[in-house]
Design a protein around this motif. Structure first.
Motif, PDB file in Angstrom:
ATOM      1  N   GLY A 136       0.782  -1.224   0.000  1.00  0.00           N
ATOM      2  CA  GLY A 136       0.000   0.000   0.000  1.00  0.00           C
ATOM      3  C   GLY A 136       0.812   1.271   0.000  1.00  0.00           C
ATOM      4  N   HIS A 137       2.134   1.180   0.045  1.00  0.00           N
ATOM      5  CA  HIS A 137       2.979   2.371   0.027  1.00  0.00           C
ATOM      6  C   HIS A 137       3.723   2.437  -1.308  1.00  0.00           C
ATOM      7  N   PRO A 138       3.299   3.284  -2.218  1.00  0.00           N
ATOM      8  CA  PRO A 138       3.961   3.352  -3.521  1.00  0.00           C
ATOM      9  C   PRO A 138       5.417   3.786  -3.432  1.00  0.00           C
ATOM     10  N   GLU A 139       5.795   4.466  -2.335  1.00  0.00           N
ATOM     11  CA  GLU A 139       7.189   4.869  -2.164  1.00  0.00           C
ATOM     12  C   GLU A 139       8.079   3.683  -1.815  1.00  0.00           C
ATOM     13  N   LEU A 140       7.443   2.546  -1.424  1.00  0.00           N
ATOM     14  CA  LEU A 140       8.201   1.364  -1.015  1.00  0.00           C
ATOM     15  C   LEU A 140       7.917   0.147  -1.894  1.00  0.00           C
ATOM     16  N   GLU A 141       6.675  -0.162  -2.123  1.00  0.00           N
ATOM     17  CA  GLU A 141       6.290  -1.386  -2.819  1.00  0.00           C
ATOM     18  C   GLU A 141       6.793  -1.376  -4.259  1.00  0.00           C
ATOM     19  N   GLY A 142       7.479  -2.460  -4.628  1.00  0.00           N
ATOM     20  CA  GLY A 142       8.015  -2.592  -5.976  1.00  0.00           C
ATOM     21  C   GLY A 142       9.333  -1.878  -6.186  1.00  0.00           C
ATOM     22  N   ARG A 143       9.837  -1.228  -5.185  1.00  0.00           N
ATOM     23  CA  ARG A 143      11.114  -0.510  -5.304  1.00  0.00           C
ATOM     24  C   ARG A 143      12.207  -1.292  -4.588  1.00  0.00           C
ATOM     25  N   SER A 144      13.428  -1.100  -5.024  1.00  0.00           N
ATOM     26  CA  SER A 144      14.552  -1.722  -4.336  1.00  0.00           C
ATOM     27  C   SER A 144      14.881  -0.928  -3.073  1.00  0.00           C
ATOM     28  N   VAL A 145      15.700  -1.518  -2.207  1.00  0.00           N
ATOM     29  CA  VAL A 145      16.116  -0.820  -0.995  1.00  0.00           C
ATOM     30  C   VAL A 145      16.807   0.487  -1.353  1.00  0.00           C
ATOM     31  N   HIS A 146      17.613   0.474  -2.406  1.00  0.00           N
ATOM     32  CA  HIS A 146      18.299   1.689  -2.832  1.00  0.00           C
ATOM     33  C   HIS A 146      17.310   2.734  -3.344  1.00  0.00           C
ATOM     34  N   GLU A 147      16.321   2.305  -4.106  1.00  0.00           N
ATOM     35  CA  GLU A 147      15.349   3.244  -4.661  1.00  0.00           C
ATOM     36  C   GLU A 147      14.414   3.815  -3.601  1.00  0.00           C
ATOM     37  N   ALA A 148      14.195   3.064  -2.519  1.00  0.00           N
ATOM     38  CA  ALA A 148      13.323   3.549  -1.457  1.00  0.00           C
ATOM     39  C   ALA A 148      13.997   4.606  -0.587  1.00  0.00           C
ATOM     40  N   PHE A 149      15.326   4.749  -0.706  1.00  0.00           N
ATOM     41  CA  PHE A 149      16.054   5.733   0.093  1.00  0.00           C
ATOM     42  C   PHE A 149      15.766   7.150  -0.390  1.00  0.00           C
ATOM     43  N   ARG A 150      15.594   8.076   0.557  1.00  0.00           N
ATOM     44  CA  ARG A 150      15.464   9.490   0.257  1.00  0.00           C
ATOM     45  C   ARG A 150      16.367  10.263   1.206  1.00  0.00           C
ATOM     46  N   ARG A 151      17.270  11.028   0.619  1.00  0.00           N
ATOM     47  CA  ARG A 151      18.236  11.794   1.397  1.00  0.00           C
ATOM     48  C   ARG A 151      17.515  12.754   2.348  1.00  0.00           C
ATOM     49  N   ASN A 152      17.958  12.734   3.618  1.00  0.00           N
ATOM     50  CA  ASN A 152      17.404  13.593   4.668  1.00  0.00           C
ATOM     51  C   ASN A 152      15.937  13.298   4.968  1.00  0.00           C
ATOM     52  N   GLU A 153      15.433  12.165   4.493  1.00  0.00           N
ATOM     53  CA  GLU A 153      14.033  11.824   4.751  1.00  0.00           C
ATOM     54  C   GLU A 153      13.879  10.426   5.325  1.00  0.00           C
ATOM     55  N   ARG A 154      14.373   9.386   4.630  1.00  0.00           N
ATOM     56  CA  ARG A 154      14.167   8.029   5.121  1.00  0.00           C
ATOM     57  C   ARG A 154      15.244   7.094   4.582  1.00  0.00           C
ATOM     58  N   ARG A 155      15.470   6.027   5.336  1.00  0.00           N
ATOM     59  CA  ARG A 155      16.390   4.973   4.923  1.00  0.00           C
ATOM     60  C   ARG A 155      15.855   3.641   5.439  1.00  0.00           C
ATOM     61  N   VAL A 156      15.878   2.617   4.606  1.00  0.00           N
ATOM     62  CA  VAL A 156      15.478   1.277   5.007  1.00  0.00           C
ATOM     63  C   VAL A 156      16.634   0.630   5.761  1.00  0.00           C
ATOM     64  N   LEU A 157      16.378   0.247   7.005  1.00  0.00           N
ATOM     65  CA  LEU A 157      17.414  -0.368   7.834  1.00  0.00           C
ATOM     66  C   LEU A 157      17.353  -1.887   7.791  1.00  0.00           C
ATOM     67  N   ALA A 158      16.148  -2.447   7.767  1.00  0.00           N
ATOM     68  CA  ALA A 158      15.991  -3.901   7.825  1.00  0.00           C
ATOM     69  C   ALA A 158      14.728  -4.299   7.080  1.00  0.00           C
ATOM     70  N   VAL A 159      14.732  -5.514   6.561  1.00  0.00           N
ATOM     71  CA  VAL A 159      13.600  -6.043   5.810  1.00  0.00           C
ATOM     72  C   VAL A 159      13.243  -7.413   6.384  1.00  0.00           C
ATOM     73  N   GLY A 160      11.951  -7.632   6.605  1.00  0.00           N
ATOM     74  CA  GLY A 160      11.476  -8.916   7.092  1.00  0.00           C
ATOM     75  C   GLY A 160      10.139  -9.258   6.474  1.00  0.00           C
ATOM     76  N   SER A 161       9.719 -10.500   6.626  1.00  0.00           N
ATOM     77  CA  SER A 161       8.437 -10.944   6.086  1.00  0.00           C
ATOM     78  C   SER A 161       7.332 -10.637   7.071  1.00  0.00           C
TER      79      SER A 161
END
Length: 622
Positions: A533-558
């Protein structure tokens, strides 16, 4: 959104929501005239602010209706009384079964029961099954939210602890030019050049710039600036162990008894008022004994002393058959006794009470060093002491109130305890402040906290200091002065309500907050989010989901859809009862709808992710 409270947390929460939320916010406070009401009223007068102010003594049904709870998306109850918050939450759930509740509770067990009760009520009503509604109850403790940061700041001088997935993490500063370590997971911030060794820099925590602190920098910036600037890294550390069992000395040990007797405060019986009262009594006895010897002709000499003392204490028989002089002296001694005995009793009771209070103290041993001095055992201090006991740090506690909440805990743990006023001369010396590594001051009085810190700095200029200060302007002024006077020593100020407000604000906006990492008076938020449900995350790679000074993916789980969320899944610093997370995900890993991610975000970045709305430039108040 509606906020109901009676202290600084409600005001800070309103500021947080005003900074990151585009929706209307109504704040219910007891008064418009106090400090918090005046600041909310100032926000209300701002034409760009969505904050409204409602004055009401208590959050009864009429007040909740007037605040618009029946139409509200979320309600935060931040009163200092657990029972008031609990009653208001039950009323609010009845008025609006779909409202998202965020409740401040100090009693953990009561909070867990209330959370289950209200969530069950939402399930029974059928609202919890509606995918369009985020019906949830989140019970938070401002104390529990703030304690990990306070402990981390005083124990290691930097960073913040975070517990998730059964693991412990913390933010650690690496100085300029320091090589990376195997435990480092990611770069959370590149610090300013002026304070590259201290994450508590004076730069705004969310204002990027070439010379300022940058939160969540991109890989290129982090790499190039590591040689000239300090970095705040997320590091995986070992688990905290359970508190050591209380130390018990053998009651039959002569050495222990001798040491205990030597530490008893016998000198309280030599206080000035005690000596004055008993000295006056002795002088009166001598005078009456001399008069008895001269005029009553009593023999032997000891009887001249014995009889006046009996008369003073009204213990003698009437001198009906004695000479007139003896009878007169008996009357005089009786009147003197009426005047002196209350003073004697009062002085004795005061000395005994002082002896009992001082005996309850357990001063540190003479060879103790490299320890932490903790001042204040209220709600926050008690939780801090309990957390420090899960580490290997030595602690000395100072508390002036023998009935304070944490005194019994300190005695149970066998922690050195001084039941004295820390501002009194010599108390910090008895806590061996000259040999300590850190000082944590947690009383509720900003001025008193500053007095204690200044005295400690004079005794030990290198001691690491963390003090509780509520007023932001006062805190900024104090930190500048301390840094200018002691440039080589760390001085930090923390506000419990400021540390807790981001977690409460995030919970009101439907986010799962795991922890908050303050940097100066700003912060990073750590949250767990379902990718679906989050277009900023779903279907994107960990690198693509990163936004400078906004967010970073630290861990991924099921995401485990077969089990309900654990009730321990809501408080900052507690274990996340979910399948394991990969804390070193490949940059190319694509995030799927069935994944859950742990994110490090700024407040602005999390708001953009969850709402898709970028805040107005004027709203970025940090």
């Amino acid at each position: 959104m509606v906020i109901c409270g009676d202290d600084g947390l409600a005001r800070r929460l309103a500021v947080e929501l005003d900074a990151v939320c585009g929706e209307a916010v109504t704040v219910v406070l007891p008064s418009r005239r106090d400090e918090h009401g005046a600041e909310i009223a100032a926000l209300h007068r701002d034409p760009h602010s969505p904050v409204e102010l409602l004055v009401a003594a208590r959050p009864d049904e009429q007040t909740l209706r007037a605040a618009g709870v029946e139409r509200a998306t979320a309600l935060a109850l931040t009163y200092g009384d657990d029972q008031v918050n609990m009653t208001a939450a039950l009323l609010a759930r009845a008025l609006n079964p779909s409202v998202r509740l965020v409740i401040r509770m100090f009693n953990r067990e009561r909070g867990r029961h209330l959370e289950r009760l209200l969530d069950r009520e939402a399930v029974v009503s059928g609202r919890a099954d509606d995918p369009m509604l985020d019906v949830s109850t989140t019970v938070l403790s401002d104390t529990d939210t703030a304690v990990p940061e306070l402990v981390s700041a005083v124990a290691v001088g930097q960073g913040h602890t975070l517990q998730v997935d059964g693991k412990v993490f913390r933010g650690v500063v690496r100085p300029a030019g320091a090589p990376p370590r195997s435990a480092d997971l990611t770069t959370l911030a590149v610090l300013s050049g002026a304070h590259r060794h201290d994450p508590a820099s004076e730069d705004s925590a969310e204002t990027p710039g070439e010379d300022g602190t940058q939160l969540l920098p991109d890989t290129r910036t982090a790499y190039h600036r590591q040689f000239t600037h300090g970095r705040l890294m997320l590091e995986e550390v070992t688990h905290h162990h359970a508190p050591d069992p209380p130390s018990r000395q053998r009651r039959g040990s002569r050495g222990w008894l001798r040491a205990r007797l030597a530490h008893l405060p016998w000198k309280v019986f030599l206080a000035r008022e005690v000596i004055a009262v008993f000295g006056a009594l002795a002088a009166i006895v001598v005078a009456l004994a001399a008069a008895t010897a001269l005029f009553a002709h009593e023999h032997p000499w000891w009887k001249n002393v014995y009889l006046p003392m009996l008369d003073i204490f009204t213990m003698g028989d009437p001198a009906t058959g004695e000479p007139v002089a003896r009878r007169v002296l008996q009357l005089v001694a009786g009147f003197v006794g009426l005047a002196v005995l209350p003073l004697v009793v009062a002085a004795t009771m005061n000395a005994t009470d002082a002896f009992r209070t001082a005996s309850a103290s357990h001063p540190p041993e003479e060879h103790l060093d490299d320890h932490i001095v903790l001042v204040g055992l209220g709600k926050v201090g008690t939780r801090v002491l309990a957390r420090l006991r899960t580490t290997d740090h030595k602690v000395v506690v100072i508390e002036r109130d023998p009935h304070a909440r944490g005194v019994a805990l300190a005695r149970e743990f066998g922690v050195p305890l001084l039941l004295e006023d820390a501002t009194a001369p010599g108390v910090l010396d008895r806590a061996r402040i000259q040999h300590s590594k850190s000082l944590l001051v947690l009383t509720r009085d900003d001025g008193q906290n500053l007095d204690i810190v200044m005295a400690a700095r004079e005794a030990n200029p290198d001691v690491r200091v963390v003090m509780r200060l509520y007023d932001d302007n006062f805190a900024a002024t104090v930190q500048r002065a301390m840094r200018a006077s002691y440039p080589d020593a760390l001085t930090r100020s923390r506000s419990v309500s400021a540390l807790a407000a981001p977690s409460f604000a995030a919970a009101m906006m439907g986010r799962h907050v795991l922890g908050v990492m303050p940097i100066e008076r700003g912060s990073l938020l750590f949250t767990v989010v379902d990718v679906a449900g989050h277009p900023e995350l779903e279907g994107r790679s960990v690198h693509e989901a990163f936004r400078r000074n906004e967010r970073r993916v630290l861990a991924v789980g099921s995401h485990d859809t077969g089990r309900p969320a654990s009730s321990t899944d809501t408080l900052a610093g507690l274990r996340l009862d979910r399948p394991g997370f990969d804390w070193r995900p490949a940059h190319g890993r694509v995030l799927r709808a069935g994944d859950r991610v742990v994110l490090a975000t700024t407040r602005r970045g999390l708001d953009i992710l969850m709402t898709g709305v970028r805040p107005r430039p004027a709203d970025r108040r940090g």
